[in-house]
Scaffold this motif. Structure first.
Motif, PDB file in Angstrom:
ATOM      1  N   LEU A  13      45.977  -0.511 -32.573  1.00 31.62           N
ATOM      2  CA  LEU A  13      46.169  -0.255 -34.004  1.00 31.62           C
ATOM      3  C   LEU A  13      47.316   0.724 -34.219  1.00 31.62           C
ATOM      4  N   PHE A  14      47.337   1.784 -33.427  1.00 28.65           N
ATOM      5  CA  PHE A  14      48.400   2.772 -33.508  1.00 28.65           C
ATOM      6  C   PHE A  14      49.751   2.159 -33.148  1.00 28.65           C
ATOM      7  N   ALA A  15      49.786   1.354 -32.081  1.00 32.07           N
ATOM      8  CA  ALA A  15      51.038   0.774 -31.601  1.00 32.07           C
ATOM      9  C   ALA A  15      51.619  -0.222 -32.598  1.00 32.07           C
ATOM     10  N   VAL A  16      50.766  -1.073 -33.159  1.00 29.30           N
ATOM     11  CA  VAL A  16      51.246  -2.075 -34.118  1.00 29.30           C
ATOM     12  C   VAL A  16      51.733  -1.407 -35.394  1.00 29.30           C
ATOM     13  N   ARG A  17      51.007  -0.404 -35.848  1.00 30.65           N
ATOM     14  CA  ARG A  17      51.411   0.301 -37.074  1.00 30.65           C
ATOM     15  C   ARG A  17      52.742   1.016 -36.884  1.00 30.65           C
ATOM     16  N   ARG A  18      52.988   1.524 -35.683  1.00 31.77           N
ATOM     17  CA  ARG A  18      54.206   2.276 -35.417  1.00 31.77           C
ATOM     18  C   ARG A  18      55.403   1.371 -35.161  1.00 31.77           C
ATOM     19  N   ASN A  19      55.141   0.196 -34.557  1.00 30.04           N
ATOM     20  CA  ASN A  19      56.227  -0.694 -34.152  1.00 30.04           C
ATOM     21  C   ASN A  19      56.597  -1.638 -35.291  1.00 30.04           C
ATOM     22  N   LYS A  20      57.863  -1.659 -35.637  1.00 30.11           N
ATOM     23  CA  LYS A  20      58.335  -2.478 -36.755  1.00 30.11           C
ATOM     24  C   LYS A  20      58.767  -3.878 -36.331  1.00 30.11           C
ATOM     25  N   THR A  21      58.807  -4.161 -35.017  1.00 29.04           N
ATOM     26  CA  THR A  21      59.299  -5.456 -34.552  1.00 29.04           C
ATOM     27  C   THR A  21      58.323  -6.590 -34.856  1.00 29.04           C
ATOM     28  N   PHE A  22      57.076  -6.270 -35.186  1.00 29.48           N
ATOM     29  CA  PHE A  22      56.105  -7.315 -35.474  1.00 29.48           C
ATOM     30  C   PHE A  22      56.308  -7.924 -36.861  1.00 29.48           C
ATOM     31  N   VAL A 201      57.131 -19.610 -25.695  1.00 30.29           N
ATOM     32  CA  VAL A 201      56.168 -20.663 -25.989  1.00 30.29           C
ATOM     33  C   VAL A 201      54.878 -20.452 -25.200  1.00 30.29           C
ATOM     34  N   PHE A 202      55.021 -20.302 -23.901  1.00 30.71           N
ATOM     35  CA  PHE A 202      53.833 -20.189 -23.073  1.00 30.71           C
ATOM     36  C   PHE A 202      53.125 -18.846 -23.251  1.00 30.71           C
ATOM     37  N   ARG A 203      53.870 -17.799 -23.581  1.00 28.71           N
ATOM     38  CA  ARG A 203      53.234 -16.515 -23.832  1.00 28.71           C
ATOM     39  C   ARG A 203      52.330 -16.597 -25.058  1.00 28.71           C
ATOM     40  N   LEU A 204      52.843 -17.168 -26.151  1.00 30.50           N
ATOM     41  CA  LEU A 204      52.048 -17.317 -27.367  1.00 30.50           C
ATOM     42  C   LEU A 204      50.904 -18.299 -27.162  1.00 30.50           C
ATOM     43  N   PHE A 205      51.180 -19.380 -26.414  1.00 26.02           N
ATOM     44  CA  PHE A 205      50.155 -20.393 -26.190  1.00 26.02           C
ATOM     45  C   PHE A 205      48.993 -19.827 -25.379  1.00 26.02           C
ATOM     46  N   TYR A 206      49.308 -19.130 -24.298  1.00 22.65           N
ATOM     47  CA  TYR A 206      48.255 -18.577 -23.462  1.00 22.65           C
ATOM     48  C   TYR A 206      47.498 -17.454 -24.175  1.00 22.65           C
ATOM     49  N   GLN A 207      48.184 -16.697 -25.025  1.00 22.26           N
ATOM     50  CA  GLN A 207      47.499 -15.668 -25.812  1.00 22.26           C
ATOM     51  C   GLN A 207      46.466 -16.318 -26.721  1.00 22.26           C
ATOM     52  N   ALA A 208      46.900 -17.342 -27.454  1.00 27.58           N
ATOM     53  CA  ALA A 208      45.990 -18.039 -28.364  1.00 27.58           C
ATOM     54  C   ALA A 208      44.867 -18.727 -27.598  1.00 27.58           C
ATOM     55  N   ASP A 251      39.851  -8.685 -26.475  1.00 33.44           N
ATOM     56  CA  ASP A 251      40.802  -9.094 -27.510  1.00 33.44           C
ATOM     57  C   ASP A 251      41.930  -8.071 -27.639  1.00 33.44           C
ATOM     58  N   GLY A 252      41.579  -6.790 -27.610  1.00 31.91           N
ATOM     59  CA  GLY A 252      42.596  -5.740 -27.663  1.00 31.91           C
ATOM     60  C   GLY A 252      43.439  -5.704 -26.402  1.00 31.91           C
ATOM     61  N   ILE A 253      42.788  -5.909 -25.244  1.00 30.25           N
ATOM     62  CA  ILE A 253      43.512  -5.899 -23.972  1.00 30.25           C
ATOM     63  C   ILE A 253      44.528  -7.038 -23.920  1.00 30.25           C
ATOM     64  N   ILE A 254      44.173  -8.190 -24.468  1.00 31.60           N
ATOM     65  CA  ILE A 254      45.086  -9.337 -24.486  1.00 31.60           C
ATOM     66  C   ILE A 254      46.374  -8.984 -25.228  1.00 31.60           C
ATOM     67  N   LEU A 255      46.235  -8.325 -26.373  1.00 30.02           N
ATOM     68  CA  LEU A 255      47.418  -7.941 -27.138  1.00 30.02           C
ATOM     69  C   LEU A 255      48.282  -6.955 -26.355  1.00 30.02           C
ATOM     70  N   ILE A 256      47.660  -6.054 -25.619  1.00 33.15           N
ATOM     71  CA  ILE A 256      48.416  -5.088 -24.818  1.00 33.15           C
ATOM     72  C   ILE A 256      49.161  -5.793 -23.692  1.00 33.15           C
ATOM     73  N   VAL A 257      48.505  -6.748 -23.047  1.00 30.34           N
ATOM     74  CA  VAL A 257      49.116  -7.471 -21.928  1.00 30.34           C
ATOM     75  C   VAL A 257      50.258  -8.357 -22.395  1.00 30.34           C
ATOM     76  N   HIS A 259      52.072  -8.313 -25.376  1.00 35.12           N
ATOM     77  CA  HIS A 259      53.184  -7.732 -26.135  1.00 35.12           C
ATOM     78  C   HIS A 259      53.703  -6.459 -25.464  1.00 35.12           C
ATOM     79  N   GLN A 260      54.919  -6.535 -25.008  1.00 38.42           N
ATOM     80  CA  GLN A 260      55.543  -5.385 -24.343  1.00 38.42           C
ATOM     81  C   GLN A 260      55.701  -4.219 -25.307  1.00 38.42           C
TER      82      GLN A 260
END
Length: 281
Positions: A13-22, A201-208, A251-257, A259-260
């Motif tokens: 939550l902290f990382a996404v709020r701070r990072n503007k690239t999303f 493609v594969f990064r987003l696909f495997y995440q989903a 679910d949180g760990i997946i986002l960390i893995v 998204h750099q």
């Protein structure tokens, strides 16, 4: 486990709020489902666990049953937020030039608010005693009240609804993946660009895919596997309460893995603070 889940998702939550690239839209939606993850793991860590250890009689009261109601509320918010994430990716790929027109700040905020309102509407019947979702010491997990209302809110409004949402999210993500693959084939003559698209493609696909499997697996574990464990309190506990906490922690760990930018959030913050301090000096 609950505290670990709170820590993981709070960091996201902290990382996404701070990072503007999303971007504004994707970032807000990501924060929405991460906040729901924090809510679920937090309820287990700060309410369910302490009550079970120090005031177990509270679980049998009307007030104690609110723990289950809050958990389902956050669960629905998480599922609906995942749906918005899938829809956001799909529109971004299929209609990139209209993306900013569709996902304006006011629309995305209104959409997220509606998702949370729908999540609350789904748990509103839980305020009635005959429709509770209470903690039971027979399995160290939550169970819907017996009777017609318990069947409706537990099987129809929770299980069937969640399964349908997971299928819809999976279908949208597959269409997004298929669209990106077709685009990649058309631009295959640009080798470098093609290589980058292939990785994305594969990064987003495997995440989903992993997120869908995790959510679907939790539903099967809670509603199906736990029935085969009836009579063994610890197996029921593992297939229900533990599985529920794990799905929102993973679910949180997946986002960390995946998204750099999230992994480097703290490092970036330290570098920026040092730069600001050096400039001020």
């Amino acid at each position: 486990m609950g505290l670990f889940g709170v820590a993981v998702n709070s960091y996201v939550l902290f990382a996404v709020r701070r990072n503007k690239t999303f971007g504004h839209a994707f970032g807000k939606i990501c924060m929405s489902h991460t906040a729901a993850n924090v809510g679920i793991t937090g309820v287990f860590a700060l309410l369910v666990g302490p009550i079970t250890l120090f005031a177990p009689e509270l679980h049998s009261t009307y007030l104690g049953h609110r723990c289950g109601q809050i958990l389902i509320f956050f669960w629905n918010a998480a599922v609906l937020s995942h749906f918005l994430t899938a829809l956001n990716r799909f529109i971004c790929i299929c209609w990139p030039f209209d993306y900013d027109l569709i996902f304006t700040k006011s629309r995305i905020q209104a959409t997220i608010v509606i998702a949370w309102i729908l999540a609350f509407c789904q748990v509103f019947p839980y305020f009635w005693e005959s429709c509770t979702f209470g903690f039971t010491f027979e399995s160290y997990s939550f169970r819907f009240a017996k009777g017609t209302c318990g069947f409706v809110i537990g099987t129809v409004l929770d299980y069937y609804f969640s399964i349908c949402m997971v299928i819809i999210i999976g279908t949208i993500d597959f269409l997004t993946f298929w669209k990106i693959k077709n685009y990649k084939k058309k631009t295959a003559n640009l080798s470098q660009s093609g290589h980058v698209n292939h990785k994305v493609v594969f990064r987003l696909f495997y995440q989903a895919l992993i997120q869908g499997l995790v959510f679907g697996g939790e539903l099967i574990s809670f509603f199906t596997v736990s029935k085969f464990a009836t009579g063994n309190i610890w197996l029921e506990f593992l297939s229900t309460s533990v599985a529920w906490i794990m799905v929102h922690t993973i679910d949180g760990i997946i986002l960390i893995v995946v998204h750099q930018e999230i992994r480097q959030a703290c490092y970036t913050m330290v570098i920026e603070d040092l730069a600001i301090g050096t400039t001020a000096t």
